[in-house]
Enzyme design. Structure first.
Site: not given
Ligand code: UDP
Length: 328
Positions: A13, A97, A151
């Protein structure tokens, strides 16, 4: 001066908007994306444009990352596991990741001393109550038993890693803390609130407000976010610095639901859904999140100011097209 700019996560995005803007300014843009949360539809209109190159692949692939970091003058590292829902459901993937990809980028950049902009997030401020959040303020994260904070912590580690490479190995690193960034091309698939509300309103389905709706956020238009990034690339003295990238018009989620419903002219009900149902038992939300934008403005002469009403209109127009094309 035209530069070669490598964007990891460039089909995402924010990445796709950034690629478009930088191409428009005459830069060459290479992007790498594994299409996990990015999409070809985000970059289709850029394919074939002079100076644009894309590669489908993982930012965890050290060889691939090194090839592009070497070719570019600077890297904007956006590739990451994003979206609260994805993060709560896949914490292992999130941590691996985020840390793995940032390590790959920094190690490649170190070899030739290339500039790196690392995307971070307002989540790193966690439960801080020092409003508005300043870049030099303390971070306040929740317990490690609650996966939401994985996160925030992985992104905070990315920041530490960036500055460690800067200090110890002379890599010019700048950190960008994106606040709630919204606008065309954002999918609701990963739980982001505005595309979800707009989609629900357009379909006259209940608008799902999690918790009591009194939590608040400041929504920034993606167009302003990528203008901020471009200006920071061009600004002097940004190496070794952290910048909040966001707007500071604050709105409660309940109020957002009402404004979306009114803008669509929808007959949707607004319903409250407990966090335990929306995410997981024991989920902790951030009651409030407001950026201090003065550092960004001082460095770039620019401050994101697109009003929420315009942002909502842009998202409505985008979601109408997506609905007509049966896209998420
Ligand atoms: N939210 C909501 N309904 C939704 C999706 C999100 O009420 O369908 C809430 C969410 O709990 C949070 C806020 O909207 O308080 C913003 O959520 P988002 O996932 O967009 O970003 P966050 O600020 O959590 O990173």
């Amino acid at each position: 001066m035209a530069q070669k700019i490598f964007i990891t996560g460039g089909a995402g995005f924010i990445g796709s908007h950034l690629a478009e803007r930088l191409l428009g300014s005459g830069h060459q843009v290479f992007i790498l994306d594994d299409l996990s949360t990015g999409a070809m539809s985000n970059i289709e209109h850029l394919i074939g444009r002079e100076g644009f190159e894309y590669r489908i692949g993982s930012a965890l692939d050290q060889g691939l990352v090194a090839e592009y970091v070497d070719r570019a003058d600077l890297t904007v590292h956006l590739a990451a596991a994003v979206g609260v829902r994805l993060i709560v459901e896949r914490p292992v993937h999130t941590i691996e990741t985020n840390l793995g990809a940032t390590t790959a980028v920094l190690e490649a950049a170190q070899r030739k001393g290339k500039r790196v902009f690392i995307a971070s997030t307002s989540e790193v401020y966690g439960k801080s109550t020092a409003f508005p959040f300043r870049e030099d303020g303390d971070l306040s994260l929740g317990a490690t038993t609650r996966s939401r904070w994985a996160y925030a912590c992985s992104k905070a580690m990315d920041e530490w890693l960036g500055f460690a490479f800067a200090r110890e190995r002379d890599v010019p690193v700048t950190v960008l803390r994106f606040f709630n960034t919204v606008g065309p091309r954002q999918t609701g698939r990963y739980g982001m609130v505005l595309p979800n509300f707009v989609r629900q309103a357009l379909q006259n389905q209940p608008i799902s407000v999690y918790g009591d709706g009194q939590q608040s956020r400041c929504f920034g238009h993606v167009r302003d976010a990528v203008e901020s990034v471009e200006r920071l690339i061009d600004a002097p003295n940004v190496n070794g610095e952290v910048f909040n990238v966001g707007a500071d018009e604050e709105v409660s989620i309940e109020e957002l639901a009402k404004r979306v419903r009114a803008a669509v002219g929808s007959s949707s009900d607004i319903v409250n859904i407990p966090y335990s149902e929306a995410y997981a038992e024991g989920f902790e939300d951030m009651p409030r999140r407001v950026p201090d934008c003065s550092k960004l403005e001082a460095a770039t002469g620019f401050r994101p100011r697109t009003p929420l009403a315009t942002i909502i209109e842009d998202v409505i127009a985008d979601q109408k097209v997506k609905l007509a094309n049966n896209e998420d």
